[in-house]
Structure formats: structure tokens, C-alpha cells
Design a protein around this motif. Structure first.
Motif, PDB file in Angstrom:
ATOM      1  N   UNK A  30      24.481 -46.011 -82.436  1.00  0.00           N
ATOM      2  CA  UNK A  30      25.927 -46.016 -82.231  1.00  0.00           C
ATOM      3  C   UNK A  30      26.668 -45.601 -83.505  1.00  0.00           C
ATOM      4  N   UNK A  31      26.113 -45.956 -84.661  1.00  0.00           N
ATOM      5  CA  UNK A  31      26.767 -45.624 -85.933  1.00  0.00           C
ATOM      6  C   UNK A  31      26.725 -44.126 -86.253  1.00  0.00           C
ATOM      7  N   UNK A  32      25.798 -43.396 -85.663  1.00  0.00           N
ATOM      8  CA  UNK A  32      25.646 -41.968 -85.990  1.00  0.00           C
ATOM      9  C   UNK A  32      26.930 -41.179 -85.696  1.00  0.00           C
ATOM     10  N   UNK A  33      27.482 -41.239 -84.475  1.00  0.00           N
ATOM     11  CA  UNK A  33      28.725 -40.484 -84.245  1.00  0.00           C
ATOM     12  C   UNK A  33      29.901 -40.993 -85.087  1.00  0.00           C
ATOM     13  N   UNK A  34      29.914 -42.290 -85.382  1.00  0.00           N
ATOM     14  CA  UNK A  34      30.964 -42.835 -86.242  1.00  0.00           C
ATOM     15  C   UNK A  34      30.867 -42.196 -87.623  1.00  0.00           C
ATOM     16  N   UNK A  35      29.655 -42.111 -88.141  1.00  0.00           N
ATOM     17  CA  UNK A  35      29.427 -41.490 -89.447  1.00  0.00           C
ATOM     18  C   UNK A  35      29.894 -40.034 -89.453  1.00  0.00           C
ATOM     19  N   UNK A  36      29.539 -39.290 -88.404  1.00  0.00           N
ATOM     20  CA  UNK A  36      29.897 -37.869 -88.339  1.00  0.00           C
ATOM     21  C   UNK A  36      31.408 -37.695 -88.343  1.00  0.00           C
ATOM     22  N   UNK A  37      32.110 -38.492 -87.563  1.00  0.00           N
ATOM     23  CA  UNK A  37      33.576 -38.388 -87.509  1.00  0.00           C
ATOM     24  C   UNK A  37      34.189 -38.652 -88.883  1.00  0.00           C
ATOM     25  N   UNK A  38      33.714 -39.702 -89.544  1.00  0.00           N
ATOM     26  CA  UNK A  38      34.252 -40.039 -90.865  1.00  0.00           C
ATOM     27  C   UNK A  38      33.964 -38.934 -91.883  1.00  0.00           C
ATOM     28  N   UNK A  39      32.780 -38.335 -91.793  1.00  0.00           N
ATOM     29  CA  UNK A  39      32.387 -37.293 -92.743  1.00  0.00           C
ATOM     30  C   UNK A  39      33.299 -36.075 -92.658  1.00  0.00           C
ATOM     31  N   UNK A  40      33.776 -35.764 -91.443  1.00  0.00           N
ATOM     32  CA  UNK A  40      34.540 -34.531 -91.246  1.00  0.00           C
ATOM     33  C   UNK A  40      36.052 -34.735 -91.226  1.00  0.00           C
ATOM     34  N   UNK A  41      36.518 -35.955 -91.460  1.00  0.00           N
ATOM     35  CA  UNK A  41      37.964 -36.158 -91.551  1.00  0.00           C
ATOM     36  C   UNK A  41      38.508 -35.296 -92.704  1.00  0.00           C
ATOM     37  N   UNK A  42      39.591 -34.600 -92.444  1.00  0.00           N
ATOM     38  CA  UNK A  42      40.206 -33.706 -93.451  1.00  0.00           C
ATOM     39  C   UNK A  42      39.216 -32.667 -93.947  1.00  0.00           C
ATOM     40  N   UNK A  43      38.384 -32.174 -93.010  1.00  0.00           N
ATOM     41  CA  UNK A  43      37.385 -31.148 -93.343  1.00  0.00           C
ATOM     42  C   UNK A  43      36.444 -31.586 -94.460  1.00  0.00           C
ATOM     43  N   UNK A  44      36.202 -32.890 -94.550  1.00  0.00           N
ATOM     44  CA  UNK A  44      35.270 -33.409 -95.549  1.00  0.00           C
ATOM     45  C   UNK A  44      35.814 -33.414 -96.965  1.00  0.00           C
ATOM     46  N   UNK A  45      37.120 -33.200 -97.119  1.00  0.00           N
ATOM     47  CA  UNK A  45      37.714 -33.111 -98.456  1.00  0.00           C
ATOM     48  C   UNK A  45      38.389 -34.398 -98.912  1.00  0.00           C
ATOM     49  N   UNK A  46      38.429 -35.395 -98.031  1.00  0.00           N
ATOM     50  CA  UNK A  46      39.085 -36.651 -98.375  1.00  0.00           C
ATOM     51  C   UNK A  46      38.116 -37.595 -99.075  1.00  0.00           C
ATOM     52  N   UNK A  47      38.457 -37.977-100.288  1.00  0.00           N
ATOM     53  CA  UNK A  47      37.603 -38.896-101.050  1.00  0.00           C
ATOM     54  C   UNK A  47      37.437 -40.230-100.325  1.00  0.00           C
TER      55      UNK A  47
END
Length: 197
Positions: A30-47
Motif C-alpha cells: 500500500x505504501x508503494x503508490x503513496x511513495x510514488x505520489x510524494x516523489x513526483x510532487x512538484x516534478x520531484x523538485x520540492x525538498x
């Protein structure tokens, strides 16, 4: 090299599928899609969001170690767990590598090598599952540790020397991944041959 360890079907059937170890495995999936969404927020540029993605990855990686220990020490090994646990591991590692390659953090060849090995080993598990369990080797545990550390660090918004060190940890993980993959193929073949004798 560790010899394959056979199991009895009767011992596995006595264990309920719904247990803590399997619950942790499902939680990791279940954590896998959560991780992916967080990784790509702001195109991955958000610290901040990259750090959040790291926390989720770290929690998921920790449950990987925890569910296996609980299953073995509490006698909660099940057919579901044997199949779902490696799939959950591969899903987490695969999603992280693909995401980091898309963000140009990890070279695509690294992702390809690791994913080919991991998918191949998963297929081998299905190939031998009726004949026994191949115990995790020390090399396999080192591979998992190095992959988790390298990928986890690269999920963080690192730059310069820190990012280079994280990449080199991942490169070492690639080497161990290849060696342990070949070892797993050998042990799978031995297990099949032993089962036929």
C-alpha cells in the motif's frame, strides 16, 4: 553457498493467512503508490516532498526486515507470505528506481540491471515454490541493504559529493545484485534437481 531448505505443506497450512507478518507485507504494498505520489510532487523538485517520500520509503524498507523476522520467529510462514513478500519488495525497489530514473537521478542502465535481476528471481521463486524455500544468503541480505541505503539516499534532494557517494553505494549494490542473482539461479536449479531425485 546455502543449500535449499525444504518445507512441508502441512506446516504451512496450519498457519492462518491473516497474521501480523502478512499484514506488514500488505502495508508495504500500500505504501508503494503513496511513495510514488510524494516523489513526483512538484516534478520531484520540492525538498519537503522529497523528504516525505524518503520517510515513506524508509518505513516500507523497515517493514521488509520486520515482517520476515516476525514470520520466522513466530512461526507465521505462509504460502501467501512467501509469494507476496518478494513481490512487495520488488514493487518498492522498482517504483523507486523507475521514479528516480525519470527524474534523472539514477542512470537508466542501473534501473534496468536491478529490475531484470529482481524480476528474474521472482519468477524463479514461482518456479521452485512447490519444491521448497531457498533461504536468503548473506549476499542477498547485503544486496537488499545496499539497495535500500543507496536508493533511500538518492530519494533525498542531495547534491554534489553527497549525491556522488549515494550513487557509488548504488553501483556497489548493482555488482552484488548481479552476483547474488547468479547464485540464486544455481540454487534454484539444485533445488529442482533434488526434488526430482
Amino acid at each position: 553457498m546455502t543449500e535449499p531448505v525444504p518445507h512441508t505443506q502441512a506446516s504451512l497450512k496450519a498457519v492462518p493467512v491473516v497474521n501480523l507478518a502478512n499484514g506488514l507485507t500488505v502495508f508495504r504494498i500500500v505504501l508503494v503508490p503513496v511513495f510514488v505520489v510524494l516523489l513526483f510532487v512538484a516534478d520531484g523538485q520540492s525538498t519537503a516532498w522529497r523528504i516525505a517520500a524518503f520517510v515513506v520509503f524508509a518505513v516500507a524498507a523497515f517493514t521488509d526486515q520486520l515482517d520476515g523476522r516476525i514470520a520466522r520467529s513466530w512461526g507465521l510462514v505462509t504460502e501467501f507470505g512467501k509469494l507476496a513478500d518478494p513481490i512487495a519488495d520488488k514493487a518498492l525497489i522498482g517504483a523507486a528506481l523507475l521514479g528516480l530514473s525519470i527524474l534523472d537521478v539514477v542512470p537508466w542502465w542501473v534501473t534496468a540491471v536491478i529490475l531484470v535481476r529482481e524480476i528474474g528471481v521472482t519468477l524463479l521463486r514461482f518456479w521452485v515454490v512447490r519444491h521448497g524455500v531457498i533461504a536468503a544468503s548473506q549476499g542477498g541480505k547485503l544486496k537488499t541493504l545496499l539497495q535500500s541505503i543507496g536508493i533511500g539516499l538518492l530519494v533525498l534532494p542531495l547534491h554534489g559529493l553527497a549525491q556522488d557517494i549515494a550513487l557509488w553505494i548504488l553501483y556497489v549494490a548493482v555488482a552484488v545484485t548481479i552476483v547474488t542473482g547468479l547464485d540464486y539461479v544455481w540454487r534454484a536449479v539444485v533445488l529442482r534437481r533434488t526434488a526430482r531425485d
